[in-house]
Design an enzyme around this catalytic site. Structure first.
Site, PDB file in Angstrom:
ATOM      1  N   HIS A 179       0.058  -3.415  -0.021  1.00 12.68           N
ATOM      2  CA  HIS A 179      -1.052  -2.460  -0.152  1.00 12.68           C
ATOM      3  C   HIS A 179      -2.266  -3.184  -0.719  1.00 12.68           C
ATOM      4  O   HIS A 179      -2.227  -3.735  -1.824  1.00 12.68           O
ATOM      5  CB  HIS A 179      -0.653  -1.279  -1.046  1.00 12.68           C
ATOM      6  CG  HIS A 179       0.310  -0.361  -0.379  1.00 12.68           C
ATOM      7  ND1 HIS A 179       1.374   0.234  -1.026  1.00 12.68           N
ATOM      8  CD2 HIS A 179       0.366   0.055   0.920  1.00 12.68           C
ATOM      9  CE1 HIS A 179       2.036   0.983  -0.153  1.00 12.68           C
ATOM     10  NE2 HIS A 179       1.448   0.889   1.023  1.00 12.68           N
ATOM     11  N   GLU A 182      -3.874  -2.940  -4.409  1.00 11.09           N
ATOM     12  CA  GLU A 182      -3.024  -3.153  -5.589  1.00 11.09           C
ATOM     13  C   GLU A 182      -3.146  -4.604  -6.041  1.00 11.09           C
ATOM     14  O   GLU A 182      -2.221  -5.406  -5.956  1.00 11.09           O
ATOM     15  CB  GLU A 182      -1.586  -2.727  -5.247  1.00 11.09           C
ATOM     16  CG  GLU A 182      -1.532  -1.242  -4.900  1.00 11.09           C
ATOM     17  CD  GLU A 182      -0.242  -0.790  -4.218  1.00 11.09           C
ATOM     18  OE1 GLU A 182       0.717  -1.568  -4.146  1.00 11.09           O
ATOM     19  OE2 GLU A 182      -0.213   0.370  -3.735  1.00 11.09           O
ATOM     20  N   HIS A 304       4.315  -3.794  -6.040  1.00 18.62           N
ATOM     21  CA  HIS A 304       3.238  -2.825  -5.808  1.00 18.62           C
ATOM     22  C   HIS A 304       2.615  -2.507  -7.166  1.00 18.62           C
ATOM     23  O   HIS A 304       3.072  -2.968  -8.199  1.00 18.62           O
ATOM     24  CB  HIS A 304       3.805  -1.512  -5.251  1.00 18.62           C
ATOM     25  CG  HIS A 304       4.273  -1.586  -3.837  1.00 18.62           C
ATOM     26  ND1 HIS A 304       3.614  -0.965  -2.817  1.00 18.62           N
ATOM     27  CD2 HIS A 304       5.345  -2.201  -3.268  1.00 18.62           C
ATOM     28  CE1 HIS A 304       4.248  -1.183  -1.677  1.00 18.62           C
ATOM     29  NE2 HIS A 304       5.311  -1.936  -1.923  1.00 18.62           N
ATOM     30  N   GLU A 380       6.851  -1.192  -9.150  1.00 18.01           N
ATOM     31  CA  GLU A 380       5.474  -0.728  -9.316  1.00 18.01           C
ATOM     32  C   GLU A 380       5.045  -1.311 -10.652  1.00 18.01           C
ATOM     33  O   GLU A 380       5.598  -0.951 -11.700  1.00 18.01           O
ATOM     34  CB  GLU A 380       5.406   0.806  -9.363  1.00 18.01           C
ATOM     35  CG  GLU A 380       5.813   1.506  -8.079  1.00 18.01           C
ATOM     36  CD  GLU A 380       4.750   1.473  -6.980  1.00 18.01           C
ATOM     37  OE1 GLU A 380       3.608   1.052  -7.266  1.00 18.01           O
ATOM     38  OE2 GLU A 380       5.071   1.874  -5.854  1.00 18.01           O
TER      39      GLU A 380
HETATM   40  O1  0X9 Z   1       4.302   4.720  -1.307  1.00 23.47           O
HETATM   41  C1  0X9 Z   1       4.598   3.527  -1.352  1.00 23.47           C
HETATM   42  O2  0X9 Z   1       4.658   2.814  -0.352  1.00 23.47           O
HETATM   43  C2  0X9 Z   1       4.922   2.872  -2.699  1.00 23.47           C
HETATM   44  N1  0X9 Z   1       4.106   3.405  -3.731  1.00 23.47           N
HETATM   45  S1  0X9 Z   1       2.519   3.021  -3.798  1.00 23.47           S
HETATM   46  O3  0X9 Z   1       1.897   3.872  -4.783  1.00 23.47           O
HETATM   47  N2  0X9 Z   1       2.387   1.526  -4.317  1.00 23.47           N
HETATM   48  O4  0X9 Z   1       1.960   3.141  -2.508  1.00 23.47           O
HETATM   49  C3  0X9 Z   1       6.371   3.140  -3.009  1.00 23.47           C
HETATM   50  C4  0X9 Z   1       7.260   2.281  -2.234  1.00 23.47           C
HETATM   51  C5  0X9 Z   1       8.664   2.720  -2.335  1.00 23.47           C
HETATM   52  N3  0X9 Z   1       9.409   2.074  -1.366  1.00 23.47           N
HETATM   53  C6  0X9 Z   1       9.329   2.335  -0.031  1.00 23.47           C
HETATM   54  N4  0X9 Z   1       8.643   3.349   0.422  1.00 23.47           N
HETATM   55  N5  0X9 Z   1       9.978   1.572   0.743  1.00 23.47           N
HETATM   56 ZN    ZN Z   2       1.864   0.078  -2.978  1.00 23.69          ZN
END
Ligand code: 0X9
Ligand code: ZN
Length: 426
Positions: A179, A182, A304, A380
């Site tokens: 992302h 981040e 993340h 995270e």
């Molecule tokens: O939503 C996401 O992709 C992640 N959180 S964020 O706030 N950094 O965007 C969480 C990722 C959890 N894992 C997967 N979705 N695989």
């Molecule tokens: Zn993320």
């Protein structure tokens, strides 16, 4: 857990327009608020503001959001928030100042080169990888994990110190910066690389020697660059859809239950457009094929931000994988090691579905499901916004170094690998 609510995304409550015209150099005097209230009130505030300005930036979930308010709309925003009984806390008075402070001054970067007291653009990160690999030619090799829409390479570093003849070390893969906004993720990852290569702490040198490391500080370099120079809050890739909207969420685009939860099928969605099909994005397609080609992949770790959480597969189901208890035990050890550095408490470890929200098409789930990789984690990292202060990058970097150490130690205790015979010949 309030900070969990801070965690940013959601396609339902986001301005879906791709005509987000806020540019980093246009953020002067924009205010950054954290807002809290009930769902319908928040929705009303959001729609009211979007009526006034279609590029109004509202990033949130059901009960809370972060909103970035242009100066001319500030009083209108405060008034509607008050009328709707939405609580608005000012986090930053002028977000442009915060963004400026995140980058190195030209003078400083010329003088000192790459460092961990500022955030750097992708070219500088790549230059760092190339320089450090020249400094440690016996131990490292520059690697390419894939390609991007704009023609960049997804570059990383392999660290594989010499081992006894015939010994194949387990691979430890680090995916960071999927992302774009981040920023603490790539910065922490280069910090960790630097630790592995330069630390004289015997625990860290042992950690270095135990694995064949494949480390990618920014697997979405197009998005990161765009976030760096144009729109600080950009999350997605930079591919152009048939309707002209830009980008897909690269953590919704992997071929595992694609498009199910927390995914949008609207290419103009600012955050969680899942792409036109699984692996529609060249970044995820090429990176997944690189990962598939790795023999002996033991650890897959994704970084993340933010909210201090440790997530386990799967992200879109509360069903537990067969070695879930081991993942929890290893994850707990990791958090205990990290805690010693800053006394920062992370939530978890637990499935992303239970700890956070259900999300489909993520890299971690695909790596676990398609490749059966034993030890898969998503961190995270810290913070309560995307703006982790640059001068505190080392704090996060030290913590992550210890967290990786904790992972390795506990995995070894549980018999996931035996490293004595494979340690470096020095
Ligand atoms: O939503 C996401 O992709 C992640 N959180 S964020 O706030 N950094 O965007 C969480 C990722 C959890 N894992 C997967 N979705 N695989
Ligand atoms: Zn993320």
């Amino acid at each position: 857990m309030i900070r969990k609510l801070f965690l940013i995304y959601t396609f339902l409550y986001i301005n879906g327009s791709s005509s987000m015209k806020l540019e980093n150099n246009k953020y002067n005097n924009y205010k950054y608020y954290y807002v809290k209230g009930d769902a319908s009130a928040l929705d009303h505030v959001k729609n009211y503001m979007l009526d006034k300005d279609e590029s109004f930036l509202y990033i949130g979930d059901i009960k809370s959001a972060q909103v970035i308010v242009p100066p001319e709309l500030n009083s209108a925003f405060l008034e509607i928030a008050k009328n709707d009984k939405v609580n608005a806390t000012l986090l930053y008075d002028d977000i442009a100042e915060v963004i400026r402070a995140e980058k190195p001054s030209i003078l400083r970067s010329k003088k000192r080169g790459f460092s961990w007291d500022a955030y750097y653009d992708v070219n500088d990160i790549y230059k760092y990888l190339s320089n450090i690999s020249k400094t440690y030619p016996q131990w490292t090799e520059e690697i390419v994990g894939g390609k991007t829409y704009e023609g960049r390479e997804i570059r990383g570093l392999r660290i594989n110190t010499p081992a006894a003849e015939g010994v194949e070390k387990p691979v430890f893969f680090i995916e960071s910066g999927i992302h774009a906004r981040e920023w603490i993720a790539p910065a922490t990852t280069t910090y960790f690389i630097n630790q592995l290569l330069t630390s004289s702490n015997p625990n860290v040198t042992r950690l270095r020697d135990q694995f064949d490391w494949r480390i990618f500080p920014t697997v979405n370099p197009d998005g990161y660059h765009y976030s760096y120079v144009v729109d600080r809050y950009w999350r997605k890739t930079r591919s152009i859809s048939s309707n002209g909207c830009i980008g897909a969420d690269p953590n919704r685009n992997w071929d595992y239950n694609w498009g199910q939860y927390s995914s949008s099928d609207n290419p103009c969605d600012y955050q969680v457009y899942a792409g036109s099909r699984p692996f529609s994005e060249i970044e995820t397609k090429t990176l997944s094929s690189y990962i598939s080609g790795i023999d002996n992949l033991l650890f897959y770790v994704a970084f993340h931000s933010y909210a201090s959480l440790l997530l386990l597969p799967y992200s879109d189901s509360t069903e537990h994988v067969h070695n879930y208890e081991d993942l929890v035990q290893i994850g707990k050890a990791s958090l205990e090691y990290g805690y010693k550095v800053n006394e920062e408490k992370y939530s978890g470890p637990g499935t992303a579905a239970e700890t956070l929200y259900k999300a489909s098409g993520g890299s971690m789930d695909w790596v676990r499901y398609a490749l059966n990789t034993p030890l898969v984690f998503t961190y995270e990292l810290r913070g309560s916004s995307f703006h982790w202060p640059a001068e505190r990058i080392p704090e996060q970097g030290e913590e992550v170094t210890q967290m990786m150490l904790g992972l390795a130690i506990e995995a070894e205790n549980l018999g996931y690998f035996y490293s004595d015979s494979s340690l470096s010949l020095k």
